[in-house]
Design an enzyme around this catalytic site. Structure first.
Site, PDB file in Angstrom:
ATOM      1  N   LYS A 192       0.821  -1.215   0.000  1.00 22.72           N
ATOM      2  CA  LYS A 192       0.000   0.000   0.000  1.00 22.72           C
ATOM      3  C   LYS A 192       0.852   1.261   0.000  1.00 22.72           C
ATOM      4  O   LYS A 192       1.901   1.324   0.627  1.00 22.72           O
ATOM      5  CB  LYS A 192      -0.920   0.028   1.230  1.00 22.72           C
ATOM      6  CG  LYS A 192      -1.872   1.210   1.260  1.00 22.72           C
ATOM      7  CD  LYS A 192      -2.781   1.176   2.485  1.00 22.72           C
ATOM      8  CE  LYS A 192      -2.101   1.743   3.707  1.00 22.72           C
ATOM      9  NZ  LYS A 192      -3.039   1.880   4.851  1.00 22.72           N
ATOM     10  N   ARG A 194       0.031   5.431   0.683  1.00 24.97           N
ATOM     11  CA  ARG A 194      -0.999   6.397   1.066  1.00 24.97           C
ATOM     12  C   ARG A 194      -0.637   7.782   0.526  1.00 24.97           C
ATOM     13  O   ARG A 194       0.472   8.260   0.706  1.00 24.97           O
ATOM     14  CB  ARG A 194      -1.149   6.459   2.588  1.00 24.97           C
ATOM     15  CG  ARG A 194      -2.202   7.459   3.061  1.00 24.97           C
ATOM     16  CD  ARG A 194      -2.418   7.402   4.557  1.00 24.97           C
ATOM     17  NE  ARG A 194      -3.071   6.160   4.970  1.00 24.97           N
ATOM     18  CZ  ARG A 194      -4.370   5.942   4.898  1.00 24.97           C
ATOM     19  NH1 ARG A 194      -5.183   6.883   4.407  1.00 24.97           N
ATOM     20  NH2 ARG A 194      -4.885   4.797   5.312  1.00 24.97           N
TER      21      ARG A 194
END
Length: 318
Positions: A192, A194
């Site tokens: 991931k 962000r």
């Protein structure tokens, strides 16, 4: 239990009452008043002198309101000659502010910890902090609980022969691996990145998930952006089914409805560390809320009696 006084702020009185039921002690009354100039005043309406005082208050919306209320409760307990004051904080929202990842910003997790100590906290009992280093922001003892046992007990009642635990990011992979060990299943994790509070990108999933029954585990779900992004990758990889689990079900801005409307999501499981607004629960038939009141009560009992709290994690699976 002798010489103990438990008070609740206005953030989650239902949880506080449940904890007291398990302890077999009354929930002592407190009163919050607001002056004409919008200032708060808190009064603890029971004797605190030379007693162990426990203040139960998760930092949930409105966070700043509940924070000031907690600080005033701490000051009131100290002024009332409490022998020791423990903050029971099932959710520490400022734990997300744990690093300086941009110029000229505050590390709020450390600042709020300092404020609680200054106000009179002698000890903190917390549940599933956002990152391990937050523990070190406090200059007083911190007992850090997790809800993996409660979550695992729920999922062990299901068929796990084809299951895999998936962490949305590598930061939560250690907790996901511990959860997977409790269930006896493999683990995978998303890669991931962000970009903002509600914009993330998951480029791939590390681990074997194709054709598997996935249990997504995260520490908290707020807007649900991360989980929704992960669902896209899992669909591309051809998973059989998805269940979602977290400790803190914040479910802000209609997140619960969005997740519930996903056809391949069979179940959403969280604990009652934070209250879920009735409007968020509406239409969320897939939601299951587990109670962490027994765990908090047992930890409080052990703290009061000078027993080991870490031994709670050595319990055999339920």
């Amino acid at each position: 239990m002798r010489d103990i006084a438990v008070f609740s702020g206005s953030a989650h009185p239902e949880l506080a009452a449940e904890v007291c039921d398990h302890l077999g002690v009354p929930l002592r009354p407190s009163r919050v008043d607001r002056f004409a100039n919008d200032c708060l005043q808190v009064q603890l309406e029971a004797n605190c002198r030379e007693r162990d005082v426990y203040l139960i208050q998760p930092l949930v919306r409105p966070v700043q309101e509940h924070l000031v209320e907690l600080l005033l409760m701490l000051d009131a307990a100290r002024g009332a000659s409490a022998a020791r004051t423990t903050v029971v904080m099932p959710h520490y929202s400022y734990a997300r502010s744990d690093k300086k990842d941009a110029p000229r910003i505050s590390i709020g997790g450390r600042l709020i910890a300092d404020l609680m100590v200054t106000a009179g906290a002698d000890r903190v009992l917390a549940m599933t902090l956002h990152s391990p280093q937050v523990h070190g922001f406090f200059s007083i003892p911190v007992d850090h609980l997790h809800a993996l046992n409660e979550l695992a007990a729920h999922f062990r009642a299901q068929d796990l022969s084809n299951a895999v635990v998936v962490s949305p990011d590598l930061g939560n992979a250690k907790e996901a691996a511990a959860f997977a060990r409790l269930l006896g299943v493999p683990v995978a994790a998303g890669a991931k990145q962000r970009f903002s509070d509600d914009r993330v990108s998951i480029s791939s999933v590390i681990g074997e998930v194709a054709g598997r029954d996935v249990i997504v585990l995260d520490d908290e779900i707020a807007k649900g952006s991360t989980v929704l992004e992960l669902l896209e990758r899992l669909r591309e990889l051809g998973v059989a089914s998805v269940r979602i689990a977290c400790t803190h079900g914040l479910f802000a801005g209609g997140a619960l409805k969005r997740l519930s409307s996903e056809p391949d999501v069979r179940e959403i499981v969280c604990t009652n560390t934070v209250p879920i607004a009735p409007e968020e629960r509406e239409g969320a038939e897939k939601l299951r809320v587990l109670s962490i009141a027994p765990a908090l009560a047992e930890a409080m009992r052990r703290i009061h009696n000078g027993e080991s709290v870490s031994a709670l994690f050595d319990r055999p699976p339920d």
